[in-house]
Design a protein around this motif. Structure first.
Motif, PDB file in Angstrom:
ATOM      1  N   ASP A 111       0.821  -1.217   0.000  1.00  0.00           N
ATOM      2  CA  ASP A 111       0.000   0.000   0.000  1.00  0.00           C
ATOM      3  C   ASP A 111       0.859   1.273   0.000  1.00  0.00           C
ATOM      4  OD1 ASP A 111       0.880  -0.573   2.458  1.00  0.00           O
ATOM      5  OD2 ASP A 111      -1.014  -0.341   3.518  1.00  0.00           O
ATOM      6  N   PHE A 112       2.115   1.120  -0.346  1.00  0.00           N
ATOM      7  CA  PHE A 112       2.947   2.316  -0.461  1.00  0.00           C
ATOM      8  C   PHE A 112       2.434   3.163  -1.611  1.00  0.00           C
ATOM      9  CE2 PHE A 112       6.525   4.650  -2.183  1.00  0.00           C
ATOM     10  CZ  PHE A 112       7.008   5.264  -1.044  1.00  0.00           C
ATOM     11  N   SER A 113       2.286   4.460  -1.350  1.00  0.00           N
ATOM     12  CA  SER A 113       1.680   5.323  -2.364  1.00  0.00           C
ATOM     13  C   SER A 113       2.766   5.998  -3.189  1.00  0.00           C
ATOM     14  CB  SER A 113       0.800   6.359  -1.690  1.00  0.00           C
ATOM     15  OG  SER A 113       0.321   7.234  -2.656  1.00  0.00           O
ATOM     16  N   TYR A 114       2.950   5.480  -4.389  1.00  0.00           N
ATOM     17  CA  TYR A 114       3.934   6.079  -5.291  1.00  0.00           C
ATOM     18  C   TYR A 114       3.485   7.467  -5.722  1.00  0.00           C
ATOM     19  CZ  TYR A 114       6.293   1.609  -5.595  1.00  0.00           C
ATOM     20  OH  TYR A 114       6.971   0.480  -5.287  1.00  0.00           O
ATOM     21  N   ALA A 115       2.196   7.629  -5.853  1.00  0.00           N
ATOM     22  CA  ALA A 115       1.680   8.913  -6.301  1.00  0.00           C
ATOM     23  C   ALA A 115       2.020  10.000  -5.291  1.00  0.00           C
ATOM     24  CB  ALA A 115       0.172   8.816  -6.503  1.00  0.00           C
ATOM     25  N   LEU A 116       1.871   9.649  -4.001  1.00  0.00           N
ATOM     26  CA  LEU A 116       2.189  10.633  -2.968  1.00  0.00           C
ATOM     27  C   LEU A 116       3.667  10.993  -3.025  1.00  0.00           C
ATOM     28  CD1 LEU A 116       0.896  12.200  -0.669  1.00  0.00           C
ATOM     29  CD2 LEU A 116       1.506  10.346   0.866  1.00  0.00           C
ATOM     30  N   LEU A 117       4.492   9.974  -3.282  1.00  0.00           N
ATOM     31  CA  LEU A 117       5.934  10.216  -3.391  1.00  0.00           C
ATOM     32  C   LEU A 117       6.226  11.162  -4.555  1.00  0.00           C
ATOM     33  CD1 LEU A 117       8.837   9.375  -2.484  1.00  0.00           C
ATOM     34  CD2 LEU A 117       8.741   7.674  -4.270  1.00  0.00           C
ATOM     35  N   LEU A 118       5.564  10.873  -5.693  1.00  0.00           N
ATOM     36  CA  LEU A 118       5.770  11.723  -6.873  1.00  0.00           C
ATOM     37  C   LEU A 118       5.356  13.152  -6.583  1.00  0.00           C
ATOM     38  CD1 LEU A 118       4.761   9.762 -10.083  1.00  0.00           C
ATOM     39  CD2 LEU A 118       6.974  10.700  -9.431  1.00  0.00           C
ATOM     40  N   ILE A 119       4.180  13.270  -5.975  1.00  0.00           N
ATOM     41  CA  ILE A 119       3.675  14.613  -5.689  1.00  0.00           C
ATOM     42  C   ILE A 119       4.630  15.349  -4.761  1.00  0.00           C
ATOM     43  CG2 ILE A 119       1.809  15.856  -4.496  1.00  0.00           C
ATOM     44  CD1 ILE A 119      -0.084  13.757  -5.670  1.00  0.00           C
ATOM     45  N   THR A 120       5.154  14.615  -3.775  1.00  0.00           N
ATOM     46  CA  THR A 120       6.082  15.238  -2.843  1.00  0.00           C
ATOM     47  C   THR A 120       7.319  15.741  -3.574  1.00  0.00           C
ATOM     48  OG1 THR A 120       5.351  13.571  -1.314  1.00  0.00           O
ATOM     49  CG2 THR A 120       7.197  14.913  -0.621  1.00  0.00           C
ATOM     50  N   ILE A 121       7.824  14.877  -4.467  1.00  0.00           N
ATOM     51  CA  ILE A 121       9.034  15.282  -5.197  1.00  0.00           C
ATOM     52  C   ILE A 121       8.756  16.520  -6.037  1.00  0.00           C
ATOM     53  CG2 ILE A 121      10.627  14.582  -7.020  1.00  0.00           C
ATOM     54  CD1 ILE A 121      10.354  11.722  -5.880  1.00  0.00           C
ATOM     55  N   VAL A 122       7.631  16.497  -6.734  1.00  0.00           N
ATOM     56  CA  VAL A 122       7.274  17.642  -7.568  1.00  0.00           C
ATOM     57  C   VAL A 122       7.152  18.890  -6.708  1.00  0.00           C
ATOM     58  CG1 VAL A 122       5.432  18.624  -8.988  1.00  0.00           C
ATOM     59  CG2 VAL A 122       6.184  16.267  -9.367  1.00  0.00           C
TER      60      VAL A 122
END
Lengths: 204, 985
Positions: free
Chosen positions: B951-962
């Protein structure tokens, strides 16, 4: 979706309460243990599993015999020899203490029962399942704190602190001291943020 | 400051540990696990299709399961698993709403509600003499408007009310020395005939009033030739049996109390009659079937008792009971095998030449012969009669045939798994494009955005459904290639029917199945049964091109001296590579730790004469073997005699034929337990393939202890003979349980411990340097679990690096058979609430991850219990150092945390075994529990510390990086502007 738990709590009134024992003397070499399992309306949380009383098993001596509940929750083991026996109740979603049952040979018709977990004696008493078993973790509803506490949240938080709090701190500093500090910095050659970035060279 | 940080980190660590490491959210169920429900090989089937509503068939099986199946799709409506000693002898439906079962050798009669399987009533039928148990539900027999069920069991005939299970009357035959064979209740008659034999040569008939159980008439007649086998009722006053030579058919007519016999030679019907004739126990009217070798002869009985042959069918497989489908018309089904297809013929018992139905159905060649057939009729839309047939195959599968096609099938063979092993999947080849399966990037991102929406509680209900569906059937987990983490494997299971299945660990589907030809009944092998399954060839490194294969060991009979059969099966294709019918028997199979150049593992098969046979039979194998000849030791346990023996190889066998693969053995040591006080009830050793990461164990205050890790340790539990039975048979004073740790090479007893007032059954698991066992404490009347840990003291001085390098080593110190190993043993006991069916332990690829015990409880659930709860170093008040190390304060009983049930809200009915398989990812292990149901899950005993969770959220990671990048640019612009302003100033 949300109303479901409420409905479940309202509707699931499973009655399970105790094992009340009575003993019938049989003409053969054994006795009959009769009891009742009733799942009283406990706080049934809506997590999907509740023992339907139709699939509750009662187990004698670790699997020697298995019987099922009747509509009223009663069960019987027939032809049980005198001695000390163990009865377990297998109901998915409930935790039952095993019950120690003494069938007396000297006083036929006498039976004693006690919960083995807490040594509480049972006469014609009623016993409730010791607890409802929750097999799943409850998913915490979304809250801001959980995001903040996550590694990425901490990263963002730190960023924000640096962005908004640091300038504030700088402002509160005495301009004299500030100038001195900047001077010092320049002397030591500590690069400012802008000098680290491309194009910074142009500005200096 | 440093101290504070340390404390903080430790408390963080402790917090994360205190969390139960196996727990699921409800929406995660089915994500990493799968569950399959079975019922077992069907013995009886009763259809319930009359009323409108759900069409169902009620079946009872050899696994003591009573189940109601949907006739349309074959799903289980409900299922009740009876106790192990509660075999079902008969099933029927009464009043159109109750299912009646007779079980426990005719002593327990139960009624179950047909729609939901709730037990309605239960009757205990008393009797004293073991006998045949018969259940009969007469159609029109009523006593006081109550339908009556006739039950014969334990030498008594009971008439039981079908409404509440009250015994209406009872007639005891136990004093009459009659062996009752049949209960006959002629239609529309108040009489019941009880027929049977006295001795082998007297025939008796009792006529009983069905209303009150009074004896009306008793007649008997002697038949000097003697009877053998069963009697079959052909009509209401006619029986057929065989005489003691099995060559003469005897027709018995008992009308009006007159008994007359009529003999007919079987050779009158079949010219070249040789061999044994058997009457098939089918309930047909006026006709019966005799099986002579492979020939099935249908014989009609006329009213005068004359026999005439109706038909002869060669190679018929099964005959169903008669089914009355319209006014006075009866039909039955006959199943034959023609050209690999099943030919189903429905015959009308009155008009033989007219087949009601003749269809040939393809059922697949891996199912073997038809063992049983049950038929049912329905009315087609054009008002004609149609028939459906439920067939049980040799591999135990259950199929419904209708209109020449298989409507549904159930792989019931999987309900009786005997042994399990695993095989890797093929490596992903360069030609196979990964992208094809993995969807494109857009899809992938969309999926993660959806997930993020779910996390942020923004998702609509259809989004949630989409998310759940996406997670459950991710194609990733069911691919047919090896994965990086080693989650995808093939489980190779051997079933009691002698069928091998390969199950995919991702979704549990059957990849291939094979009914092993060598484990099928044949002339040379009368009662074959599969014993064990081993990994024969596990190719890696230089033998990568070979397919892996498994070895299946079977035996041609129930006794251990029956000859053995070996079969080698390719696990990729599911084809049998080779099979060997051996001349010797097999008592023990020892996989040796050596492989040949093609990665075939050497196996030693020890027969009952204590000869060891080496496989594979190649010269290369014998060369490898000769090198290690003197290092091979094994032990054998004779539980009945209370002896454990150690063996060593001696020399080649001496016999008429020179066999260089056969070796004599010599007894090295033996331990004899006193038979009057100790009886062996359990033995357990370490798993051969277990990996131990380190021998050293760092305990509090930076101290090191060394685990005593030996593959040759045997745990033995003995109990006093009086207490070796079940609970309730012994008193605490006369019961005691003794456990031993024995070195199986030297025969030395390393440790002995007695638990007075305790008894079995003992379930134990041995791993690394510890044993955990479960037994019953009669004094407290509770179950207990104990742990024994064994440490090597000879290296205890090697505490620091210098001593480790230059100190005394196990390797350098001389080893003698007589030197006593310096070990210390620690032990502790705890209460445990539940009865246990089996215990296993998690195993991981490198043995670094901490272990959990997998306890199969009496409720057919699997509980994961951290090994830290079973640690002899637990104390009531652990010191600060011990707490930091993770020692849990001592409690008298082991905690049962509901969230740590790996089966969560499911049950593995009739749980028999748990197998753990390490994945390639160190933190993760696969646990497979089998019984009547199958359950597989992926678990991480110390959480998945080496990979991101599902359930790790890659999208959240991407958004954070952006967001971070954006922030960097914003701050840059701001700081540049500020600097500019500063400069202007």
């Amino acid at each position: 979706m949300r109303s479901k738990p409420v409905i479940l709590v309202l509707f699931v009134h499973l009655c399970l309460s105790l094992l009340s024992f009575s003993l019938a003397i049989s003409s053969g070499d054994g006795y009959t243990i009769t009891g009742r399992v009733k799942i009283q309306s406990m706080v049934v949380k809506a997590f999907g599993t509740h023992a339907k009383s139709s699939n509750v098993k009662v187990i004698l001596n670790g699997g020697q015999r298995v019987t099922f509940l009747r509509h009223d929750g009663s069960f019987s083991f027939y032809n049980v020899p005198a001695g000390t026996h163990l009865i377990e109740v297998d109901a998915l979603g409930y935790y039952f203490s095993p019950v120690r049952v003494d069938v007396s040979a000297r006083f036929p018709g006498k039976i004693q029962a006690a919960l083995t977990e807490n040594r509480r004696g049972l006469g014609e008493l009623t016993l409730e399942p010791m607890r409802v078993e929750q097999y799943y973790e409850i998913r915490e509803p979304f809250n801001v704190m959980s995001v903040v506490k996550s590694p990425m949240g901490l990263m963002m938080g730190f960023m924000l602190v640096v962005m908004f709090l640091m300038p504030k701190l700088m402002e509160n500093m005495d301009p004299e001291e500030m100038r001195r500090a900047q001077e010092e910095m320049r002397n030591q050659g500590v690069p400012s943020l802008s000098s680290l970035l491309p194009g910074a060279a142009r500005s200096t | 400051m440093a101290m504070a940080i340390r404390v903080f980190l430790l408390s963080l660590l402790f917090l994360s540990f205190a969390d139960h490491s196996f727990s699921l959210y409800e929406d995660q169920a089915g994500l990493m696990d799968w569950h399959q429900q079975y019922i077992g090989k069907v013995k009886h089937a009763v259809f319930h299709t009359q009323k409108t509503g759900k069409k169902r068939v009620v079946v009872s099986t050899e696994e003591n399961v009573l189940a109601s199946l949907d006739l349309r799709h074959g799903q289980i409506f409900w299922r009740r698993v009876l106790g192990a000693n509660d075999a079902i002898d008969g099933v029927d439906i009464v009043l159109g709403k109750y299912v009646i079962t007779l079980s426990s050798e005719g002593s327990i009669l139960r009624a179950w509600s047909l729609p939901d399987g709730q037990m309605v009533w239960e009757s205990f039928l008393q009797g004293s003499k073991p006998s045949k148990s018969l259940l009969s539900v007469p159609i029109n027999l009523t006593v006081d408007k109550d339908n009556v069920i006739l039950v014969f069991g334990k030498g008594c005939l009971h008439a039981v009310s079908s409404i509440d299970g009250v015994v209406l009357w009872k007639k005891d035959f136990s004093a009459e020395s009659i062996e009752v064979q049949q209960i006959i209740q002629p239609l529309g008659n108040d009489k019941i005939y009880v027929v049977g034999f006295v001795g082998s040569s007297q025939f008796d008939v009792y006529q009983i009033n069905a209303k009150n159980g009074e004896l009306i008439k008793h007649a008997s007649a002697a038949f000097p030739d003697g009877f053998l086998g069963e009697v079959l009722s052909v009509s209401s006053d006619m029986l057929v049996s065989l005489d003691s030579t099995k060559s003469i058919l005897v027709t018995i007519n008992f009308q009006n109390g007159e008994i007359s016999f009529k003999k007919t030679h079987i050779s009158d019907f079949v010219e070249d009659h040789s061999g044994i004739a058997d009457i098939l126990p089918s309930k047909l009217s006026g006709v019966f079937a005799v099986k002579i070798n492979t020939l099935l002869v249908f014989i009609r009985v006329t009213a005068e008792g004359v026999l005439e042959v109706v038909d002869k069918i060669n190679n018929a497989a099964a005959v169903s009971d008669a089914l009355s489908f319209s006014e006075g018309q009866q039909a039955f089904a006959l199943v034959e095998h023609v050209d690999g297809k099943v030919l189903l013929t429905l015959k009308c018992s009155h008009d033989w030449n007219n087949d009601l139905l003749k269809e040939s159905v393809e059922v697949g060649h891996q199912r073997g012969l038809v063992h049983k057939v049950f038929i049912n009729n329905y009315i087609r839309t054009d008002r004609s009669y149609g028939f459906r047939a439920l067939i049980v195959m040799e591999d135990h599968s259950l199929l419904l045939l209708q209109q020449g096609a298989t409507v549904w099938s159930r792989e019931e063979g999987l309900a009786s798994i005997v042994d399990v092993t695993v095989s890797e999947l093929p490596v992903e080849k360069a030609g196979v494009s990964v992208a094809k399966v993995e969807q494109n990037l857009f899809e992938w991102l969309k999926g993660h955005i959806l997930k993020l929406k779910g996390t942020l509680m923004l998702a609509s209900s259809e989004d949630i459904a989409a998310i759940q569906g996406m997670r459950l059937k991710s194609s990733e987990k069911s691919k047919m290639t090896r994965d990086h983490n080693g989650f995808r494997k093939l489980l190779i299971v051997l079933t009691r029917a002698g069928k091998l299945y390969a199950l995919h660990t991702g979704d549990g589907r059957v990849v291939w199945s094979l009914l092993l030809p060598s484990l099928r009944k044949s002339g040379s092998c009368e009662h074959p049964n599969g014993l064990r399954i081993y990994q024969w060839q596990v190719p890696h490194h230089h033998a990568m091109d070979e397919n892996p294969s498994v070895l299946v060991v079977g035996r041609c009979g129930p006794n251990s001296d029956a000859s053995a059969v070996l079969s080698f099966v390719d696990t990729y294709t599911g084809k049998e590579l080779n099979s060997l019918g051996l001349v010797h028997s097999v008592a023990q199979i020892i996989p040796l730790p050596f492989t040949d150049s093609t990665e075939q593992r050497l196996h030693l098969l020890v027969d009952t004469d204590k000869h060891a046979h080496l496989y594979p039979r190649t010269s290369e194998a014998i060369n490898i073997f000769q090198r290690e000849f003197s290092n091979i030791y094994w032990y054998s346990v004779e539980a009945d005699n209370g002896i454990i023996r150690g063996h060593v190889l001696n020399r080649n066998c001496i016999g008429e034929v020179v066999d260089e693969f056969c070796f004599d053995s010599r007894e090295l040591w033996s331990i004899v337990f006193p038979s009057e006080s100790e009886k062996i009830i359990a033995t357990v050793t370490r798993k051969l393939n277990e990996v131990v990461h380190t021998q050293a164990k760092v305990v509090a205050d930076q101290d090191v202890t060394y685990k005593y890790i030996s593959k040759n340790l045997l745990f033995v539990a003995t109990a006093t003979p009086k207490a070796s039975g079940e609970i309730g048979t012994a008193t605490p004073e006369e019961a005691s349980l003794v456990v031993y740790l024995i070195d199986t090479v030297t025969g030395r007893i390393l440790h002995r411990m007695a638990h007075y007032g305790s008894q079995g059954p003992v379930h134990a698991v041995f791993s690394e340097n510890w044993v955990v066992y479960h037994y019953f404490n009669l004094r407290a009347h509770r179950y207990e679990m104990s742990v024994i840990e064994i440490y090597d003291q000879s290296r205890a001085d090697n505490r620091d690096v210098w001593k480790l390098v230059f100190g005394k080593h196990n390797l350098t110190s001389p080893i003698s058979l007589f030197s006593r190993p310096e070990v210390i043993v620690k032990s502790q006991s705890y209460y445990f609430t539940h009865s246990v069916k089996t215990i296993a332990v998690t195993s991981t690829a490198k043995g670094i991850t901490s272990k959990q015990l997998l306890i199969g409880t009496i409720g057919d659930q699997v509980l994961a219990l951290d090994k830290r709860y079973l640690d002899p170093r637990r104390s009531v008040n652990p010191t600060q150092a011990e707490r930091e190390e993770g020692i849990i304060p001592l409690t008298d009983s082991l905690p049962i945390i509901p969230q740590s049930y790996v089966t969560h809200a499911l049950k593995v009915e009739n749980l028999r075994g748990i197998v753990t398989v390490p994945a390639k990812l160190e933190s993760t292990t696969l646990a497979f529990a089998y019984g009547v149901d199958l359950f597989l899950t992926r678990m991480a005993p110390s959480r998945t510390y080496d990979s991101l969770t599902e359930d790790f959220s890659y999208a959240l990671l991407l958004i954070t990086i952006v967001a971070l990048i954006a922030a960097i640019f914003v701050t840059w612009v701001l700081s540049e502007r500020k600097e500019l302003q500063d400069k202007w100033r």
